[in-house]
Design a protein around this motif. Structure first.
Motif, PDB file in Angstrom:
ATOM      1  N   LEU A   1       0.887  -1.028  -0.066  1.00 19.62           N
ATOM      2  CA  LEU A   1       0.037  -0.072  -0.262  1.00 19.62           C
ATOM      3  C   LEU A   1       0.866   1.451   0.077  1.00 19.62           C
ATOM      4  O   LEU A   1       1.932   1.196   0.392  1.00 19.62           O
TER       5      LEU A   1
ATOM      6  N   GLY B   1       9.525  -2.457   1.659  1.00 22.51           N
ATOM      7  CA  GLY B   1       8.889  -3.226   0.589  1.00 22.51           C
ATOM      8  C   GLY B   1       9.883  -3.644  -0.547  1.00 22.51           C
ATOM      9  O   GLY B   1       9.501  -4.005  -1.543  1.00 22.51           O
ATOM     10  N   LYS B   2      11.199  -3.152  -0.342  1.00 22.69           N
ATOM     11  CA  LYS B   2      12.208  -3.468  -1.256  1.00 22.69           C
ATOM     12  C   LYS B   2      12.284  -4.787  -1.701  1.00 22.69           C
ATOM     13  O   LYS B   2      12.332  -5.109  -2.986  1.00 22.69           O
ATOM     14  N   THR B   3      12.239  -5.765  -0.964  1.00 16.59           N
ATOM     15  CA  THR B   3      12.528  -7.089  -1.225  1.00 16.59           C
ATOM     16  C   THR B   3      11.330  -7.816  -1.928  1.00 16.59           C
ATOM     17  O   THR B   3      11.283  -8.293  -2.967  1.00 16.59           O
ATOM     18  N   THR B   4       9.984  -7.224  -1.478  1.00 12.84           N
ATOM     19  CA  THR B   4       8.666  -7.758  -1.879  1.00 12.84           C
ATOM     20  C   THR B   4       8.753  -7.190  -3.468  1.00 12.84           C
ATOM     21  O   THR B   4       8.435  -7.949  -4.319  1.00 12.84           O
TER      22      THR B   4
END
Ligand SMILES: Nc1ncnc2c1ncn2[C@@H]1O[C@H](COP(=O)(O)OP(=O)(O)OP(=O)(O)O)[C@@H](O)[C@H]1O
Ligand SMILES: [Mg+2]
Length: 375
Positions: free
Chosen positions: A66, A96-99
């Motif tokens: 989000l 959320g970098k890895t995601t």
């Protein structure tokens, strides 16, 4: 005392044979060794199915994440369309970098490999190098990158390894040139060819000598911008080989939390009330940027401690203590080294967010904890 140390009597033939067999076994173990941090995902070594590359596909928004600024997707897709092969996601912790890196890899190819940076890595682990293969022989054994040259490779937390040293040999390849590795194809022959890495897919590559990437190959890496300064630096030249895409903390923290709590069916959000947690997060971010991941962890433990707690209401004293438990567990450890005046401002913000009374013992707790991590 010598229980674990093998002893050989060199003059006996059997002993020499035993020694030779032990050495072979040790070599075999060494060559099977997989360095720390290397784990493969979406992968089956024995699979003969080719990696499917999705050509011309736009990377769509990640449904799970989000508050990601649309510029992020604009940058990803324009980088790919413009032919920039390698992507680097950087930004504060927990944004959320890895995601995002996994999502890009999945959107662009049917398989990918993820490895997590480690200071243990050497160029041998990643690119390859001579290794004992048993019976006293050595051979060039390709590293993780060359073994998975047919698919996107995610290097998570790239800054945890000595980047220039580890992927330095790839530098020319990343710049679109062929590179020659310092390893002979026939180890014993001085005039042997050397292994080469080609920069582009090439169906006529000599497979025994040349490593050519598949159409789906690209590096998608992540770097945590807090760690970036303290861990291994990347040379300017290598930096330029990537499109750098910044994943920021959500612009509107209160709105993020309202969306999250609604989406997770934790609490319906009717009004535009400012949540106590948003105030806490804001006062943290005024000093050091922290992404949603630790705040989400905080929400989860708060719910475990008090399932009836309303995230939109002013907390009772007991509930304020629960918020602080969550804070101590997930946010405080990321605040090491903040300045004393930042810690004071944060203390003030948190106490106001939780509406703590002037004489509340919890004020002292917040102040103490934040002072303990400050310099
Ligand atoms: N913007 C977001 N919206 C919803 N969930 C998020 C968001 N950012 C992170 N998360 C959640 O937090 C968890 C951790 O995220 P992730 O590991 O991708 O972050 P990161 O930036 O790589 O963290 P780190 O800096 O610690 O490496 C994931 O489960 C992810 O879904
Ligand atoms: Mg990460």
């Amino acid at each position: 005392m010598l229980n674990n140390v093998p002893v050989y009597h060199g003059l006996s033939d059997e002993e020499i044979e035993r020694l030779s067999s032990d050495i072979s076994q040790t070599y075999a173990k060494a060559s099977a060794h997989q360095p720390a941090g290397i784990e493969n995902s979406d992968e089956d070594e024995s699979s003969v199915v080719d990696v499917q590359v999705v050509i011309g596909r736009e990377v769509p928004a990640v449904p799970d994440l989000l508050g990601i600024d649309p510029t992020v997707y604009r940058q990803i897709n324009s980088a790919i369309r413009s032919g920039k092969q390698h992507l680097m996601f950087y930004g504060p912790p927990g944004t959320g970098k890895t995601t995002m890196a996994q999502h890009c890899a999945r959107s662009l190819a049917s398989k990918h490999t993820l490895i997590t940076g480690s200071s243990d890595w050497t160029s041998q682990d990643v690119i390859g190098g001579y290794q004992p293969i048993g019976n006293g022989r050595i051979e060039f054994v390709p590293g993780i990158l060359l073994r998975h040259f047919d698919r996107p490779l995610i290097i998570d937390e790239l800054n945890r390894c000595d980047i220039d040293k580890v992927i330095g040999p790839l530098f020319t390849v990343l710049s679109g040139q062929k590179t020659t590795l310092p390893y002979r194809v026939q180890v014993e022959q001085r005039d042997s060819d050397f292994f080469e890495i080609l920069p582009k897919p090439n169906p006529s590559a000599r497979k025994d000598i040349e490593f050519a990437p598949g159409a789906a190959w690209r590096i998608v890496a992540t770097i945590n911008s807090i760690d970036k300064a303290s861990l291994y630096q990347m040379s300017y030249a290598l930096t330029r080989r990537f499109a750098w895409i910044y994943l920021d903390v959500p612009t509107d923290l209160n709105d993020f939390l309202q969306q999250y709590l609604t989406r997770e069916q934790i609490q319906e959000m009717g009004s535009q009330v400012v949540l106590p947690l948003a105030r806490i997060w804001q006062s943290v971010n005024a000093v050091r940027l922290i992404g949603p991941a630790p705040v989400i962890d905080m929400i989860k433990v708060i719910r475990e401690m008090d399932s009836g707690l309303s995230f939109s209401a002013d907390p009772t004293e007991d509930q304020a203590a629960i918020y602080l438990d969550g804070f101590d567990m997930f946010i405080l450890p990321m605040l090491d080294g903040i300045f004393r005046d930042g810690a004071q401002a944060m203390t003030q913000g948190i106490c106001e967010g939780l509406k703590l009374h002037a004489e509340s013992a919890l004020r002292h707790r917040v102040e103490q904890r934040l002072r303990s991590v400050s310099v």
